[in-house]
Design an enzyme around this catalytic site. Structure first.
Site, short mmCIF file in Angstrom:
data_model
loop_
_atom_site.label_atom_id
_atom_site.label_comp_id
_atom_site.label_asym_id
_atom_site.label_seq_id
_atom_site.Cartn_x
_atom_site.Cartn_y
_atom_site.Cartn_z
N SER A 131 -9.01 -26.20 -27.21
CA SER A 131 -8.58 -27.24 -28.13
C SER A 131 -8.35 -28.53 -27.38
O SER A 131 -8.12 -28.51 -26.16
CB SER A 131 -7.27 -26.83 -28.81
OG SER A 131 -6.78 -27.90 -29.59
N TYR A 144 1.59 -23.11 -30.44
CA TYR A 144 0.12 -23.22 -30.41
C TYR A 144 -0.35 -23.90 -29.13
O TYR A 144 -1.27 -23.42 -28.47
CB TYR A 144 -0.38 -23.98 -31.64
CG TYR A 144 -1.88 -24.12 -31.69
CD1 TYR A 144 -2.70 -23.00 -31.84
CD2 TYR A 144 -2.51 -25.36 -31.56
CE1 TYR A 144 -4.08 -23.11 -31.88
CE2 TYR A 144 -3.89 -25.49 -31.60
CZ TYR A 144 -4.67 -24.36 -31.76
OH TYR A 144 -6.04 -24.47 -31.79
O1 NJP Z 1 -10.53 -21.11 -37.30
P1 NJP Z 1 -10.91 -20.10 -38.50
P2 NJP Z 1 -11.44 -22.05 -36.38
N1 NJP Z 1 -9.80 -10.72 -33.28
O2 NJP Z 1 -9.58 -19.62 -38.98
C1 NJP Z 1 -11.28 -14.93 -35.74
C2 NJP Z 1 -9.84 -23.52 -32.16
N2 NJP Z 1 -9.56 -24.85 -32.69
O3 NJP Z 1 -12.87 -21.74 -36.52
O4 NJP Z 1 -10.89 -11.59 -37.33
C3 NJP Z 1 -11.03 -11.20 -33.52
O5 NJP Z 1 -11.82 -20.77 -39.48
C4 NJP Z 1 -11.40 -14.94 -37.24
O6 NJP Z 1 -12.02 -13.74 -37.68
P3 NJP Z 1 -11.22 -12.53 -38.43
C5 NJP Z 1 -8.91 -22.43 -32.61
O7 NJP Z 1 -7.71 -22.43 -31.88
C6 NJP Z 1 -9.67 -25.13 -34.01
O8 NJP Z 1 -11.01 -23.43 -36.59
O9 NJP Z 1 -12.26 -12.00 -39.36
N3 NJP Z 1 -11.27 -12.35 -34.16
C7 NJP Z 1 -12.32 -16.10 -37.47
O10 NJP Z 1 -13.67 -15.71 -37.35
C8 NJP Z 1 -9.75 -21.19 -32.35
O11 NJP Z 1 -9.62 -20.78 -31.01
C9 NJP Z 1 -9.37 -26.42 -34.48
O12 NJP Z 1 -10.02 -13.12 -39.08
C10 NJP Z 1 -10.20 -13.04 -34.60
C11 NJP Z 1 -11.96 -17.05 -36.34
O13 NJP Z 1 -11.25 -16.29 -35.35
C12 NJP Z 1 -11.18 -21.69 -32.57
O14 NJP Z 1 -11.12 -23.11 -32.58
C13 NJP Z 1 -8.98 -27.40 -33.60
C14 NJP Z 1 -8.89 -12.60 -34.38
C15 NJP Z 1 -11.05 -18.16 -36.81
O15 NJP Z 1 -11.70 -18.94 -37.77
C16 NJP Z 1 -11.78 -21.22 -33.88
O16 NJP Z 1 -10.92 -21.58 -34.95
C17 NJP Z 1 -8.85 -27.09 -32.27
C18 NJP Z 1 -8.72 -11.38 -33.70
N4 NJP Z 1 -7.50 -10.87 -33.45
C19 NJP Z 1 -9.16 -25.82 -31.83
N5 NJP Z 1 -8.03 -13.50 -34.93
C20 NJP Z 1 -9.46 -26.82 -35.92
N6 NJP Z 1 -10.01 -25.99 -36.79
O17 NJP Z 1 -9.03 -27.94 -36.27
C21 NJP Z 1 -8.80 -14.46 -35.46
O18 NJP Z 1 -8.45 -28.05 -31.46
N7 NJP Z 1 -10.10 -14.19 -35.28
#
Ligand code: NJP
Length: 230
Positions: A131, A144
């Site tokens: 991030s 976070y």
């Molecule tokens: O979030 P979201 P983003 N095991 O909620 C998965 C960073 N970031 O794409 O398991 C395996 O749409 C979850 O899958 P599911 C952020 O910190 C974002 O925005 O099915 N997978 C889903 O595919 C993160 O590191 C912003 O729930 C797990 C995905 O993660 C990355 O970008 C800004 C899991 C999350 O999709 C992707 O986030 C920034 C587990 N235990 C950094 N837990 C922003 N969006 O503004 C969750 O600076 N997932």
């Protein structure tokens, strides 16, 4: 084309866009997420993965090694925003287990495979989607940003270690992205001018496409509407 890439958190948001873009570019893509039902990702093999669970990570990594992955994208992550006084141990564990331990576990599981590749003269890559707040913080962001600072530290330590076995490590640091992050909805009007998941996917693909003598250490990108010092 010809690459084999593993992407954690591929069910939605940035990870899904990364998986789609890689598949579109001709790579073999193995995505992992807890949710698979109803996820439409043509050309991508989506396997069960909970990055917080050692056994799940191990099973996923074995499939990736068998497929001959040459790159891992640690993207799975969760958000959590509250003042320090409202933080609970359970929330601490959820965020740290996913963002920090998850990155460590999945990376650790593939290192023997990357080392074996190195012995055969092949390079490998790890791309960590952290991030822009992996190196700045704000009120309400203690938990976070602590997780993202830690993920950045893990990324940089791995870069040093990986140097010995031909591993190139990249940190991708996006600002605000229109995803489902932190239990929000994608496409809400207040996110209209934010980065698109595809913008972040472009950065990941860039890091993966540079020639082998080049290492992209980090990419920091923001939507123009986000006014931050860097
Ligand atoms: O979030 P979201 P983003 N095991 O909620 C998965 C960073 N970031 O794409 O398991 C395996 O749409 C979850 O899958 P599911 C952020 O910190 C974002 O925005 O099915 N997978 C889903 O595919 C993160 O590191 C912003 O729930 C797990 C995905 O993660 C990355 O970008 C800004 C899991 C999350 O999709 C992707 O986030 C920034 C587990 N235990 C950094 N837990 C922003 N969006 O503004 C969750 O600076 N997932």
């Amino acid at each position: 084309a010809g690459r084999v890439v593993a992407v954690s958190g591929a069910s939605k948001g940035i990870g899904r866009a990364v998986a789609q873009a890689l598949a579109g570019a001709g790579a073999t893509v193995i995505g992992g997420a807890r949710t698979r039902e109803g996820v439409d990702l043509p050309g991508v093999t989506l396997l069960p993965l909970d990055v917080t669970q050692e056994a799940s990570v191990q099973a996923f990594a074995e499939r990736c090694a068998q497929a001959g992955v040459d790159a891992l994208v640690n993207n799975a992550g969760v958000g959590s925003f509250m003042p320090v006084q409202d933080m609970t141990p359970a929330e601490y564990r959820r965020v740290m287990d996913t963002n920090v331990l998850g990155t460590l576990l999945l990376t650790r599981s593939l290192i023997p495979h990357f080392q074996a590749r190195h012995a055969r003269g092949l390079g490998s890559q790890v791309v960590n989607v952290t991030s822009d707040v992996s190196a700045r913080t704000f009120g309400g962001g203690a938990l976070y940003t602590a997780s993202k600072y830690a993920q950045r530290a893990v990324t940089q330590a791995l870069a040093h270690e990986g140097h010995a076995y031909g591993l190139r490590v990249t940190e991708i640091r996006p600002g605000m992205v229109d995803t489902f992050f932190n239990a929000t909805q994608q496409g809400e009007s207040y996110k209209a001018d934010w980065l698109r998941p595809a913008d972040v996917a472009d950065a990941v693909l860039y890091a993966l496409s540079v020639p082998r003598h080049v290492r992209v250490d980090e990419v920091l990108l923001h939507p123009v509407v986000q006014d931050v010092a860097f």
